[in-house]
Design a protein around this motif. Structure first.
Motif, PDB file in Angstrom:
ATOM      1  N   GLY A  83       5.066  33.187  75.237  1.00 44.96           N
ATOM      2  CA  GLY A  83       5.753  33.903  74.161  1.00 44.96           C
ATOM      3  C   GLY A  83       7.209  34.128  74.523  1.00 44.96           C
ATOM      4  O   GLY A  83       7.756  33.500  75.447  1.00 44.96           O
ATOM      5  N   GLU A  84       7.820  35.051  73.784  1.00 44.90           N
ATOM      6  CA  GLU A  84       9.262  35.291  73.909  1.00 44.90           C
ATOM      7  C   GLU A  84       9.579  36.326  74.979  1.00 44.90           C
ATOM      8  O   GLU A  84      10.119  36.009  76.027  1.00 44.90           O
ATOM      9  N   ALA A  85       9.226  37.558  74.673  1.00 46.36           N
ATOM     10  CA  ALA A  85       9.524  38.700  75.532  1.00 46.36           C
ATOM     11  C   ALA A  85       8.571  39.812  75.111  1.00 46.36           C
ATOM     12  O   ALA A  85       8.091  39.818  73.977  1.00 46.36           O
ATOM     13  N   PRO A  86       8.285  40.747  76.017  1.00 45.66           N
ATOM     14  CA  PRO A  86       7.338  41.813  75.657  1.00 45.66           C
ATOM     15  C   PRO A  86       7.827  42.653  74.486  1.00 45.66           C
ATOM     16  O   PRO A  86       9.022  42.924  74.360  1.00 45.66           O
ATOM     17  N   GLY A  87       6.901  43.057  73.624  1.00 48.21           N
ATOM     18  CA  GLY A  87       7.187  44.059  72.610  1.00 48.21           C
ATOM     19  C   GLY A  87       7.004  45.439  73.243  1.00 48.21           C
ATOM     20  O   GLY A  87       6.762  45.558  74.450  1.00 48.21           O
TER      21      GLY A  87
ATOM     22  N   GLU B   3       3.570  46.073  74.860  1.00 48.75           N
ATOM     23  CA  GLU B   3       3.435  45.260  76.061  1.00 48.75           C
ATOM     24  C   GLU B   3       4.217  45.899  77.217  1.00 48.75           C
ATOM     25  O   GLU B   3       3.722  45.980  78.345  1.00 48.75           O
TER      26      GLU B   3
ATOM     27  N   PRO C 254       0.668  41.166  78.406  1.00 42.23           N
ATOM     28  CA  PRO C 254       1.247  40.359  77.334  1.00 42.23           C
ATOM     29  C   PRO C 254       0.399  40.397  76.074  1.00 42.23           C
ATOM     30  O   PRO C 254      -0.832  40.503  76.149  1.00 42.23           O
ATOM     31  N   PHE C 255       1.039  40.310  74.954  1.00 44.47           N
ATOM     32  CA  PHE C 255       0.354  40.182  73.660  1.00 44.47           C
ATOM     33  C   PHE C 255      -0.852  41.135  73.531  1.00 44.47           C
ATOM     34  O   PHE C 255      -1.981  40.706  73.345  1.00 44.47           O
TER      35      PHE C 255
ATOM     36  N   ALA D 112       1.191  41.474  67.474  1.00 42.56           N
ATOM     37  CA  ALA D 112       1.239  40.001  67.588  1.00 42.56           C
ATOM     38  C   ALA D 112       0.043  39.515  68.415  1.00 42.56           C
ATOM     39  O   ALA D 112      -0.533  38.456  68.144  1.00 42.56           O
TER      40      ALA D 112
ATOM     41  N   ASN E 141       5.313  35.204  78.996  1.00 45.60           N
ATOM     42  CA  ASN E 141       6.520  35.124  78.166  1.00 45.60           C
ATOM     43  C   ASN E 141       7.640  34.471  78.969  1.00 45.60           C
ATOM     44  O   ASN E 141       7.600  34.508  80.207  1.00 45.60           O
TER      45      ASN E 141
ATOM     46  N   HIS F  42       5.677  31.865  66.034  1.00 39.69           N
ATOM     47  CA  HIS F  42       5.297  33.061  66.791  1.00 39.69           C
ATOM     48  C   HIS F  42       4.210  33.807  66.010  1.00 39.69           C
ATOM     49  O   HIS F  42       4.320  33.943  64.783  1.00 39.69           O
TER      50      HIS F  42
HETATM   51  N1  URA Z   1       5.772  39.016  71.472  1.00 43.09           N
HETATM   52  C1  URA Z   1       5.964  38.175  72.513  1.00 43.09           C
HETATM   53  O1  URA Z   1       6.671  37.182  72.418  1.00 43.09           O
HETATM   54  N2  URA Z   1       5.319  38.464  73.638  1.00 43.09           N
HETATM   55  C2  URA Z   1       4.512  39.500  73.799  1.00 43.09           C
HETATM   56  O2  URA Z   1       3.954  39.668  74.878  1.00 43.09           O
HETATM   57  C3  URA Z   1       4.332  40.338  72.688  1.00 43.09           C
HETATM   58  C4  URA Z   1       4.978  40.093  71.536  1.00 43.09           C
END
Ligand code: URA
Length: 211
Positions: free
Chosen positions: A64-68, A71, A77-78, A82, A104, A184
């Motif tokens: 993924g991109e980066a933690p929300g 997270e 993660p996730f 999402a 991520n 995403h």
């Molecule tokens: N979106 C992401 O890209 N990664 C996560 O871990 C949570 C949301």
């Protein structure tokens, strides 16, 4: 290039390191990555970095991109909204979350949930590159344009870098490895068509495991 020498790398010493040891080494380095442009935001908010979780021998690696926020509050993660979509998609093709590895490209949450900046992606690139090398998946799924474009660039497929809607669920083969860019999961929270696209894409992932 973000120089590794800019990081105060506290190397753990393992004799004949296992995958677990090598991933633990990455964890230690991320936790101590004080030079990161996102480190102060992490500590000011009492957030955790999100290193990744799952099967160290996974055939499928999701990036993924980066933690929300959720997270960053849990270090997993996730695990927020999402993540719920990702879990639904995995269920739809009977792939168990514990059989895959999920991480991520950027391991810390950017402020205000903004997109990761190029310099942030670069700062954390060494970690994702090493995770790929350690896990040696057969399939890498880029969740969202940032990780998908990063992967296409990393594997010399720059000419394939296009809007994510044009490359969603396309399979790019590099030797025995398959790179599959994806929408995403967060983009499907309020969008049934994207959700359908994701479901179809997961069917492709499932087929690719057995090809
Ligand atoms: N979106 C992401 O890209 N990664 C996560 O871990 C949570 C949301």
């Amino acid at each position: 290039m973000f120089q590794n020498s800019k990081r105060m790398v506290k190397k753990l010493t393992f004799k004949n390191p296992s995958k677990r040891d090598l991933l633990k080494e990455i964890k230690e380095e991320v936790v101590n990555f004080k030079e990161s442009p996102l480190y102060n935001h992490r500590t000011d908010n009492k957030f955790f970095p999100v290193i990744g979780e799952g099967n160290h021998d996974a055939e499928i690696l999701f990036i993924g991109e980066a933690p929300g926020k959720r997270e960053a509050q849990t270090g997993r993660p996730f695990c927020g909204r999402a993540g719920k979509i990702l879990d639904e998609m995995l269920d739809s093709v009977e792939i168990k979350r514990e059989d895959v590895y999920i991480t991520n490209i950027v391991k810390d949450r950017p402020p205000e949930n903004r997109d990761p900046l190029p310099e942030e992606i670069e700062a954390y690139a060494d970690f994702i590159d090493r995770q790929i090398k350690i896990i040696q998946p057969k399939i890498i799924v880029g969740l969202g344009r940032f990780s998908s474009h990063y992967l296409l660039k990393k594997f010399n497929l720059e000419k394939e870098i296009k809007p994510i809607s044009s490359i969603h669920s396309k399979v790019f083969k590099i030797g025995n490895l398959k790179i599959i860019p994806f929408f995403h999961p967060a983009s499907a929270i309020y969008d049934q068509r994207k959700r359908d696209n994701l479901v179809d894409g997961f069917k492709i992932i499932k087929q690719e495991i057995y090809k």
